[in-house]
Every structure is written in structure tokens, then in C-alpha cells.
Design an enzyme around this catalytic site. Structure first.
Site, PDB file in Angstrom:
ATOM      1  N   CYS A   1     -30.870   3.272  61.388  1.00 32.12           N
ATOM      2  CA  CYS A   1     -31.401   4.129  62.464  1.00 32.12           C
ATOM      3  C   CYS A   1     -31.929   3.304  63.631  1.00 32.12           C
ATOM      4  CB  CYS A   1     -32.453   5.070  61.867  1.00 32.12           C
ATOM      5  SG  CYS A   1     -33.911   5.382  62.839  1.00 32.12           S
ATOM      6  N   GLY A   2     -31.345   3.528  64.800  1.00 32.70           N
ATOM      7  CA  GLY A   2     -31.684   2.754  65.992  1.00 32.70           C
ATOM      8  C   GLY A   2     -33.103   2.999  66.478  1.00 32.70           C
ATOM      9  N   HIS A   3     -33.552   4.272  66.450  1.00 29.61           N
ATOM     10  CA  HIS A   3     -34.915   4.580  66.881  1.00 29.61           C
ATOM     11  C   HIS A   3     -35.934   3.894  65.962  1.00 29.61           C
ATOM     12  CE1 HIS A   3     -33.894   7.274  70.054  1.00 29.61           C
ATOM     13  NE2 HIS A   3     -33.169   8.034  69.266  1.00 29.61           N
ATOM     14  N   CYS A   4     -35.564   3.737  64.671  1.00 30.10           N
ATOM     15  CA  CYS A   4     -36.469   3.072  63.726  1.00 30.10           C
ATOM     16  C   CYS A   4     -36.601   1.605  64.109  1.00 30.10           C
ATOM     17  CB  CYS A   4     -35.939   3.174  62.300  1.00 30.10           C
ATOM     18  SG  CYS A   4     -35.594   4.865  61.770  1.00 30.10           S
TER      19      CYS A   4
END
Ligand SMILES: *[C@@H]1O[C@H](CO)[C@@H](O)[C@H](O)[C@H]1NC(C)=O
Ligand SMILES: *[C@@H]1O[C@H](CO)[C@@H](O)[C@H](O)[C@H]1NC(C)=O
Ligand SMILES: *[C@@H]1O[C@H](CO)[C@@H](O)[C@H](O)[C@H]1NC(C)=O
Length: 526
Positions: free
Chosen positions: A72-75
């Protein structure tokens, strides 16, 4: 398993060898209970599994848990801020610990807490496993810490005397003080709950009669103190209905905005969150002294429209090309005013050549608000060669005349320059136009709906295909089938509908939804 266990074992060995407390714990707990596991840490963050969450909840009064996924990029974007927040919490000795759970690797936990997207953050208070609070705060370190501070500590500071109140008011740009005669009142709980989430303001609370007196109050009131504009705004609590959290929240958002806001990437989220329907924009070139001289007059008109019209300055010399585009303006048009209703997206312009003065700005606002000004529609100029190619070019200014021509069947593609589905179907549209270029009564056309607005209807998705059959009555049919030459031709040959002998499955197959990413009517684009 070995990857997780090894550091744990090492830690236990070290602790067992070096720490006297290991002994003590063993002595107190009955021998049949297994020794409790040490929870691994990464960058100051506890790494939890379904085995260790229970232990973490017992050991930490406040526990913020991030459910993440490795892909997950936002993570990944959150990770450095999350670690920084952990360091800040430790430095403040705040009783909150940060933890994380690899959701896909811990499906039991993801399921227990109903986690369906990443990252999801939940705050567990007092070890309560069944009722965590959903984290709704910012995703940067200071914001995370402030959100937590308002949960483990009081969200509003108790003020006992004049000195304390004044010190708080002096320390921050925006201070909200609740004056309540009875701190046991339900309104106080409402006030404190709001204070937990309004992180950009600092909150105080008092029931002291001398403070009521000092600030000229006789009844329960929430007062916003600010270091700009009017300096203070009062929100009296309704004695019968009590404190309405929605009303108070709107009041605080409205009154914490500057009367005049300069548009930029920091202020634009606030401008759109302010829930003020009308935005008045002054476009000017901040590098020109003659333009800057207009600002005082503009600002002078603002107070009487507080809450109704938000006054915004747009510098055409800064990176605001998209704003100019939205209003169909060129930088050379500055200084000039535009008003937009962000709900209807209707745009209004003052009469040409009106100077920008307090009086003219006030008059313009009044005229728009009272419905005396007609909105204007964007249009490009009609290109001289608009009808020279097989696909005719329509703009706002020639649309009515061409599309509603009663002697022609007109098929129009409404597109956006950035839309990929539009680009994909462009060859088919060209081919269609080529095929029918000798049919006197058929016109194939296109219109850039981001630069041209129509009186007749608003285009919401791209591409949109509409068919305007010949004859009276301004008929409009929307075409929703496949965008290939064969199907489009059948539609035209059959007089604006698809023949029914087509296999129904194919017809019924939904065409891909047009993207809703339209600049027309999109608030983010202003
Ligand atoms: C957790 O919090 C909820 C809601 O406040 C409460 O009803 C429940 O009893 C709490 N559970 C425990 C174990 O404290
Ligand atoms: C704004 O004014 C400055 C100074 O005259 C000029 O150099 C600049 O090109 C202007 N900007 C725009 C976008 O017109
Ligand atoms: C949405 O629109 C912007 C321009 O307004 C563009 O940069 C972006 O790529 C678009 N996104 C999609 C998914 O089409």
C-alpha cells in the site's frame, strides 16, 4: 516464523541475562502460565500479531494501531511520519504507544476489526478491545500527536482566572473558549467532543463568574478569539435547544477564515472545506503595485458578507493557471472579479470596465446574491476552420445554431483534453466523420466540454455522445452503446437508434462508465 521469532528470542535471552526484573515477573506469576512474549519494535513502532495484541492492550493505556499492507502506497507515505510521531510522543512522555499490524498477514485481526482498506488506524483507550475509536486525524507527525493529545488529556484547558485565560488567548492565533455556568451540562460534553477533532484551534473552558464578567457575558457562550480581522466572534448557546454541534462547527470554520484569503495550495483545502457557497475571486498580478492597491477596497467589502461570500485573491503571476482556465480567463484580464457558486458551479462576471472598489465589489455581490446578474457560460472563440474537416469543431458560441439545426442530424462527442477514453475513441470518430462526410443531412462534431459550457445541459462525464435528430422540438438522445465505427454507423443508418435484431446481450453490455473526473463542476479544480 523464524524471521519474527529470532529477534524475540535474542531479546528474551538478553533480558533474562541482564535484567533483574525478569526474575521478579517469574516469581509473581504461577509457574504454569507461559512467560509473556516481548513485542518486537521497528522504528519505535510495536509490530503486533494476533498473539500479541492482547498483551499490548494490557500494557498500554493508549494504543494507536495502524493496519497496513506491504503493497500500500499511502502506508509507505505514512511510515516516516508515524515513526516521527512515536518519537515525539516518547519525548513528551505521553501515555500513548504506536503500533502496526500487517493486515493481509494477520487476517484474524483484520477481520476482528473490520479492516477493509489500508491504511486503517484505530485508537484503543484503556485496553478496551471491543470499542476502538477510528482515527480520523491528519497523516503527519505533529497532527497525529495533537489528535492523540486531545484524547489522553483534556481537549480543552480549564481556565480559573483572568491571567490563565489571557495567557491562552495570547499564545495562539485561534482560541475557542467555552463559557458554561454548569460544567456538568450536556452542552459541555458536546463542546469537548468538538474540541477533540478541531485540531487547528486551541480550546479552553470555564465556569468562573469573574471570567464571564471580564468578557462581558451573561449567558453560556462559545467565543472564538483570533489574532486577525474582527479579533473575536461570539456563539451564544441556545438556552432551549442547547449546543448544536453542527451549528457550532460551521460557525468556527466560517469565523476562523481570514476575511480575505490568498489562494494557494495550503489555503485551497480550507477554502473548499469552509462550506461557504459563494466565492468571490479577485484576479490580480501581485507583482504590480497598481494591482496591489486594489486589495484594501476589496477587503473593506468583505465583512458584511462573512459566512455568505468567501473573498479570495488569486495571483495570476503565481501558479494558478488552472483557476484562470476554470473561469475562462487569461492573465491579461487581471485585475478582474468573478463570483462562483460552488454548489451550482454558476459563474458571474461584473460589467466590463467596472473598477475594483469597496463600493463596486459590494454592489456586485448584492446583485449576484439577489439574482440580478445572469451567470456567464464559458466558450472558446469559433475557429475560422471549424467546418473544414470531417469532424466539425463546436464551441459554446456556435453550439446552439449547429446542434439544433432542424435540417440536420447532428452527432456530437463532448470530450475533455485529458480524458483517455476520449483519446481511445478518437480514431473511430474520425472514421465515422469521413464515412458520412458526403451525407448532406448528417454532421459529426466534437466539443471540448472543459472550455465550453452550454445553456441546454451540463456535461458530467467524458466522453459523452449525444445525437440531435433533425426536425423541430430540440430533441436530444444520449448514445450509450459501443464506441466503434460499426455500431456508431448502424446507429446513424437507423435514424438515431440501434436496430433491434442485434443480439441483445451485446447491446445490453454496459459501456464503460464515463470517468467522473470532470473539471466542470469539480470543486477541487475550483
Ligand atoms: C469498552 O467501551 C465500551 C463503550 O464505551 C463499553 O460499553 C465497554 O463496556 C468497554 N469494555 C471494557 C472491557 O471496558
Ligand atoms: C505580472 O507583472 C510582472 C511585472 O510587470 C510581469 O513581469 C509578469 O509577466 C506579470 N505576470 C503575468 C502573468 O502577466
Ligand atoms: C483528472 O484530471 C486531472 C486534470 O484536471 C488529470 O491530471 C488527471 O490525470 C485526471 N485523472 C484521471 C483518472 O483521469
Amino acid at each position: 516464523m523464524s524471521r519474527q521469532l529470532l529477534p524475540v528470542l535474542l531479546l528474551l535471552l538478553l533480558l533474562g541475562a541482564l535484567s533483574p526484573w525478569g526474575q521478579e515477573q517469574g516469581a509473581e506469576s504461577p509457574s504454569e502460565e507461559p512467560p509473556e512474549e516481548e513485542i518486537p519494535k521497528e522504528d519505535g513502532i510495536l509490530v503486533l500479531s494476533h498473539h500479541t495484541l492482547g498483551l499490548a492492550l494490557r500494557e498500554h493505556r493508549g494504543l494507536l494501531v495502524e493496519f497496513y499492507a506491504p503493497w500500500c502506497g499511502h502506508c509507505k507515505a505514512l511510515a516516516p511520519e508515524y515513526s516521527k510521531a512515536a518519537a515525539l510522543l516518547a519525548a513528551e512522555s505521553m501515555a500513548v504507544t504506536l503500533a502496526k499490524v500487517d493486515g493481509p498477514a494477520q487476517p484474524e485481526l483484520a477481520e476482528e476489526f473490520g479492516v477493509t482498506e489500508y491504511p486503517t488506524l484505530k485508537f484503543f483507550h484503556h485496553g478496551n478491545r471491543t470499542h476502538p475509536e477510528e482515527y480520523t486525524g491528519p497523516r503527519e507527525a505533529e497532527g497525529i500527536v495533537e489528535w492523540l493529545r486531545r484524547r489522553v488529556g483534556p481537549s480543552a484547558r480549564r481556565l480559573e482566572d483572568e491571567e490563565g485565560a489571557q495567557a491562552l488567548i495570547d499564545a495562539w492565533d485561534l482560541v475557542v473558549i467555552g463559557f458554561f455556568q454548569d460544567l456538568q451540562d450536556e452542552d459541555v460534553a458536546t463542546f469537548l467532543a468538538l474540541a477533540r477533532d478541531a485540531l487547528d484551534m486551541t480550546f479552553g473552558l470555564t465556569d468562573r463568574p469573574q471570567l464571564f464578567q471580564q468578557f462581558g457575558l451573561t449567558k453560556d457562550t462559545v467565543v472564538l478569539f483570533k489574532k486577525f480581522d474582527e479579533g473575536r466572534a461570539d456563539f451564544p448557546v441556545d438556552e432551549e435547544l442547547g449546543l448544536d454541534v453542527g451549528d457550532l462547527s460551521r460557525f468556527l470554520v466560517t469565523h476562523s477564515m481570514h476575511l480575505v484569503t490568498e489562494f494557494n495550495s495550503q489555503t485551497s483545502p480550507k477554502i473548499f472545506a469552509a462550506r461557504i457557497l459563494n466565492h468571490l475571486l479577485l484576479f490580480l498580478n501581485q507583482s504590480l503595485a497598481a494591482h496591489r492597491e486594489l486589495l484594501p477596497g476589496f477587503g473593506e467589502a468583505a465583512p458584511r458578507f462573512r459566512g455568505q461570500v468567501l473573498f479570495v485573491v488569486v495571483d495570476v503571476d503565481a501558479d494558478n493557471e488552472h483557476v484562470l482556465q476554470y473561469f475562462g480567463l487569461k492573465a491579461e484580464a487581471a485585475p478582474t472579479l468573478r463570483l462562483v457558486n460552488v454548489e451550482t458551479t454558476k459563474k458571474y462576471a461584473p460589467a466590463d470596465g467596472d473598477p475594483v472598489t469597496a463600493a463596486s465589489v459590494t454592489a456586485f455581490c448584492h446583485a449576484v446574491l439577489s439574482g440580478q446578474v445572469k451567470p456567464y457560460l464559458l466558450s472558446q472563440e469559433v475557429p475560422p476552420d471549424w467546418d473544414q474537416r470531417p469532424v466539425k469543431t463546436l464551441v459554446g458560441k456556435n453550439f446552439e445554431q449547429v446542434a439544433f439545426d432542424e435540417t440536420k442530424n447532428v452527432f456530437v462527442k463532448f470530450y475533455a483534453p485529458w480524458c483517455t477514453h476520449c483519446k481511445e475513441m478518437a480514431p473511430a470518430w474520425e472514421a465515422l466523420a469521413e464515412k458520412y462526410k458526403d451525407h448532406e443531412d448528417i454532421i459529426i462534431a466534437e466539443l471540448d466540454a472543459t472550455a465550453n459550457e452550454l445553456d441546454a445541459f451540463t456535461v458530467h462525464g467524458f466522453p459523452t455522445l449525444k445525437y440531435f435528430p433533425a426536425g423541430p422540438g430540440r430533441k436530444v438522445l444520449e448514445y450509450k452503446s459501443s464506441r466503434d465505427l460499426e455500431t456508431l454507423s448502424k446507429f446513424l443508418d437507423n435514424g438515431g437508434e440501434l436496430p433491434t435484431e442485434e443480439p441483445p446481450e451485446e447491446l445490453a453490455a454496459p459501456s464503460p462508465e464515463p470517468p467522473t473526473n470532470s473539471t466542470v463542476g469539480s470543486k477541487e479544480e475550483l
